[in-house]
Design an enzyme around this catalytic site. Sequence first.
Site, PDB file in Angstrom:
ATOM      1  N   CYS A 255       0.945  -1.210  -0.022  1.00 27.79           N
ATOM      2  CA  CYS A 255      -0.031  -0.024  -0.069  1.00 27.79           C
ATOM      3  C   CYS A 255       1.038   1.142   0.053  1.00 27.79           C
ATOM      4  CB  CYS A 255      -0.767  -0.024   1.205  1.00 27.79           C
ATOM      5  SG  CYS A 255      -2.156  -1.317   1.361  1.00 27.79           S
ATOM      6  N   PRO A 258       1.725   7.445  -0.187  1.00 26.40           N
ATOM      7  CA  PRO A 258       2.346   8.459  -1.193  1.00 26.40           C
ATOM      8  C   PRO A 258       3.938   8.247  -1.470  1.00 26.40           C
ATOM      9  CG  PRO A 258       2.157   9.715   0.750  1.00 26.40           C
ATOM     10  CD  PRO A 258       1.642   8.288   0.919  1.00 26.40           C
ATOM     11  N   GLY A 260       6.540   7.518   0.778  1.00 26.01           N
ATOM     12  CA  GLY A 260       7.531   7.680   1.846  1.00 26.01           C
ATOM     13  C   GLY A 260       8.243   6.529   2.456  1.00 26.01           C
ATOM     14  N   LYS A 261       7.494   5.285   2.696  1.00 24.45           N
ATOM     15  CA  LYS A 261       8.416   4.087   3.199  1.00 24.45           C
ATOM     16  C   LYS A 261       9.159   3.640   2.112  1.00 24.45           C
ATOM     17  CE  LYS A 261       5.085   3.408   6.874  1.00 24.45           C
ATOM     18  NZ  LYS A 261       3.813   4.588   6.547  1.00 24.45           N
ATOM     19  N   ASP A 278      -0.245   0.137  -5.544  1.00 26.94           N
ATOM     20  CA  ASP A 278      -1.291   0.585  -4.596  1.00 26.94           C
ATOM     21  C   ASP A 278      -2.756   0.446  -5.535  1.00 26.94           C
ATOM     22  OD1 ASP A 278      -1.439   2.946  -2.276  1.00 26.94           O
ATOM     23  OD2 ASP A 278      -3.076   3.416  -3.463  1.00 26.94           O
ATOM     24  N   ASP A 323       1.607  -1.830   5.022  1.00 27.33           N
ATOM     25  CA  ASP A 323       0.926  -0.439   5.554  1.00 27.33           C
ATOM     26  C   ASP A 323      -0.473  -0.261   5.576  1.00 27.33           C
ATOM     27  OD1 ASP A 323       1.008   1.760   7.225  1.00 27.33           O
ATOM     28  OD2 ASP A 323       1.985   3.087   6.020  1.00 27.33           O
ATOM     29  N   CYS A 376      -1.448   3.243  10.971  1.00 29.71           N
ATOM     30  CA  CYS A 376      -1.032   4.378  11.711  1.00 29.71           C
ATOM     31  C   CYS A 376      -2.443   4.769  12.573  1.00 29.71           C
ATOM     32  CB  CYS A 376      -0.884   5.549  10.940  1.00 29.71           C
ATOM     33  SG  CYS A 376      -2.216   5.921   9.460  1.00 29.71           S
TER      34      CYS A 376
END
Length: 436
Positions: A255, A258, A260-261, A278, A323, A376
């Site tokens: 997933c 945007p 970052g990971k 995604d 994520d 999160c």
Amino acid sequence: MSAGAPARAAAARAVAAVLGPGHSLDEHLGAAVAGLSGPDRALATQLAYGTLRLYPRLERWSGLLLARPLPAREAEVRALLALGLYQLEASRVPDHAAVAATVEAARSLGRARHAGLLNACLRRWLRERDTLKARVARDPEVIHAHPRWLLDALARDWPRDWEAVVAANNQQAPMWLRVNAARSSRADWLARLQAEGGAAEPWDPAPEALRLAAPLPVESLPGFAAGDVSVQDGAAQLAAGLLAPAAGMRALDACAAPGGKACHLLERHPGLDLTALDVAPDRLERVRENLARLGLAARVVAGDATDPAGWWDGRPFDRILLDAPCSGTGVIRRHPDIKLLRRPGDVAQLAARQAAMLEALWPLLAPGGRLLYATCAVLKPENSAQAAAFLARHPEARALDLGEPGWGRRSGPGRQLLSGEAGVDGFYYACLLRPA
């Protein structure tokens, strides 16, 4: 037009998009503030975020001022009333300026017939606020500025900590950075920042993380355009270390948007063969933009993690990062609209989707591989209970004991960071291992 009325009108448009159709603030704020001057744009942004951060409280106060509730179609008027109360109670705007500019904003939004109502409500608040506040002073929504269902859920899952979580949610989040390890050390980049008058603190559990003493525009960060540094919360930066890939491994960020990971993994491990997946093709554009700015390469694929047949080439992955889509209850301080957008039944629906993703991705993991489950969120049905249920369904899997790494607390098979701890967002991580 009163000074500041355009900023109030823009803020009200953005807040109304959340109150009415139920869109996220991020979806509409940019368009709402387009065309405003720099100071008005900053004011509108601050007012929109502040109003939504305290909206459950402001809504209760608004109800005391209205003879009857405003209809749903008048979302902009509801937003303006809340906006006015926010300014009178939680900002440094002088009372007379707050009232005048908010009333004028109603006219600029085509709600002139409600200007008198707004003026009367806000002036009544100035005359009677102590008496009016006392009438609802014991309401949990007023005390904590959260919806009641969410307060109950937090208190159930974290009976000793829920009030600290709520208090953190009501604060503006600090700005965190990730130094690009492929280009610079954290100490060297921090020295560049300090030479330009900036200040930041490192966080030991995340070797590339820095927390700025005060937020800065990204264009003022040394080397941002060149890819030397990115914006990413410290808790999110833990994922790269926990996934622990090696160069040449085949990895999946299931997933990714945007991005970052995914970018952090490639910064640390330049030889990683990474697929960034995604379900939303439009959101994958953000992934491509981030990869391009940082000079990184990954296979970017649109597809549903619950349906690998539509995108998987049949070759197993050594590492999988999931994520997962979640309630976002760990990032409310960054996205205060979550308080309004989430409903009590959402958590169970999200937990079902998370379980479906785990089941679909597990067969794609190579023997000896590692799947990092992350959210999160801070609610246990999405986190410790989710990971524990997966292990119960899969006796061949085991959870990696994360020990005592200096962050969070043990929670089921993984570790939980609660919102605001060490200044980071709320996150859950569990490492699931497939035996060799």
